[in-house]
Design a protein around this motif. Sequence first.
Motif, short mmCIF file in Angstrom:
data_model
loop_
_atom_site.label_atom_id
_atom_site.label_comp_id
_atom_site.label_asym_id
_atom_site.label_seq_id
_atom_site.Cartn_x
_atom_site.Cartn_y
_atom_site.Cartn_z
N VAL A 27 0.84 -1.20 0.00
CA VAL A 27 0.00 0.00 0.00
C VAL A 27 0.87 1.25 0.00
O VAL A 27 0.63 2.19 -0.77
CB VAL A 27 -0.98 -0.01 1.19
CG1 VAL A 27 -1.71 1.32 1.31
CG2 VAL A 27 -1.96 -1.16 1.07
N LYS A 28 1.90 1.26 0.84
CA LYS A 28 2.79 2.43 0.89
C LYS A 28 3.53 2.62 -0.44
O LYS A 28 3.73 3.74 -0.89
CB LYS A 28 3.79 2.30 2.03
CG LYS A 28 3.14 2.49 3.38
CD LYS A 28 4.15 2.46 4.49
CE LYS A 28 3.43 2.63 5.83
NZ LYS A 28 4.32 2.64 6.95
N ARG A 30 2.40 1.72 -3.47
CA ARG A 30 1.44 2.24 -4.44
C ARG A 30 1.19 3.73 -4.20
O ARG A 30 1.16 4.52 -5.14
CB ARG A 30 0.14 1.45 -4.39
CG ARG A 30 -0.80 1.81 -5.52
CD ARG A 30 -2.02 0.93 -5.67
NE ARG A 30 -2.73 0.72 -4.43
CZ ARG A 30 -2.91 -0.47 -3.86
NH1 ARG A 30 -2.44 -1.55 -4.41
NH2 ARG A 30 -3.59 -0.56 -2.73
N GLU A 31 1.04 4.15 -2.94
CA GLU A 31 0.85 5.56 -2.63
C GLU A 31 2.06 6.39 -3.05
O GLU A 31 1.91 7.49 -3.59
CB GLU A 31 0.59 5.74 -1.13
CG GLU A 31 -0.75 5.22 -0.67
CD GLU A 31 -0.91 5.20 0.84
OE1 GLU A 31 0.08 5.48 1.57
OE2 GLU A 31 -2.02 4.87 1.30
N PHE A 32 3.26 5.87 -2.79
CA PHE A 32 4.49 6.58 -3.13
C PHE A 32 4.58 6.80 -4.64
O PHE A 32 4.85 7.91 -5.11
CB PHE A 32 5.70 5.78 -2.64
CG PHE A 32 7.02 6.44 -2.88
CD1 PHE A 32 7.51 7.38 -1.99
CD2 PHE A 32 7.77 6.12 -4.00
CE1 PHE A 32 8.74 8.00 -2.21
CE2 PHE A 32 9.00 6.73 -4.24
CZ PHE A 32 9.48 7.68 -3.34
N ASN A 34 2.06 6.58 -6.87
CA ASN A 34 0.94 7.41 -7.33
C ASN A 34 1.24 8.90 -7.15
O ASN A 34 0.83 9.72 -7.97
CB ASN A 34 -0.36 7.03 -6.62
CG ASN A 34 -1.09 5.92 -7.34
OD1 ASN A 34 -1.11 5.88 -8.56
ND2 ASN A 34 -1.69 5.02 -6.58
N GLU A 35 1.96 9.25 -6.11
CA GLU A 35 2.34 10.65 -5.91
C GLU A 35 3.25 11.12 -7.06
O GLU A 35 3.11 12.25 -7.55
CB GLU A 35 3.05 10.80 -4.57
CG GLU A 35 3.36 12.23 -4.21
CD GLU A 35 3.98 12.36 -2.83
OE1 GLU A 35 4.97 13.11 -2.70
OE2 GLU A 35 3.48 11.71 -1.89
N ASP A 38 0.99 11.57 -10.01
CA ASP A 38 0.18 12.78 -9.82
C ASP A 38 0.98 14.05 -10.11
O ASP A 38 0.41 15.07 -10.51
CB ASP A 38 -0.37 12.85 -8.39
CG ASP A 38 -1.42 11.80 -8.11
OD1 ASP A 38 -1.98 11.22 -9.08
OD2 ASP A 38 -1.67 11.53 -6.91
#
Length: 122
Positions: A27-28, A30-32, A34-35, A38
Motif C-alpha cells: 500500500v505504501k 502504491r501511494e508513493f 501514485n504521488e 500525480d
Amino acid sequence: MDFKVEKFEDVAVIHVFLIRATLAKAVKFREFVNETIDNGTVKLIVDLSMCEYVDSTFLGAIVSLFKRVNSLNGDLRLVYNKEAPSLMFVLTRMDKVFKTFQNIDEAIQSYGVNRPPKLNWK
C-alpha cells in the motif's frame, strides 16, 4: 526509507529498498508511486534489484500502477535480477508482460534518455 525516486529528464526511477516486497509494504509503495504519477511523470522504472522476493500483493500494486500509467500514455518498466527471478513473476507470467532489464542504465536508455555519468571522487 523503503522507496526513493530519482528523476532523469521525464523518467522516474523508483528504487525499492526491500529484501521482501510483501503485503506489509504494498500500500505504501502504491501511494508513493501514485504521488510521482500525480506530479506528472508517467514514464516509470521500478528498480526491484534489491528484492529477493515479491509476493502477489506487491505484484498487484505494480500491475495497478502499470495500468494507470498506460491509461495516461506512459509506461512502467522493471529492473530485477533475472538470474534469481521471483517465483511469483514466473508463475503469473508477469515476466512476459513487463519490459524488464538487468540494470537501471539499460532501462533508462530504453526510454531514449541517457543517465548522466557518475562522479568518481578520488
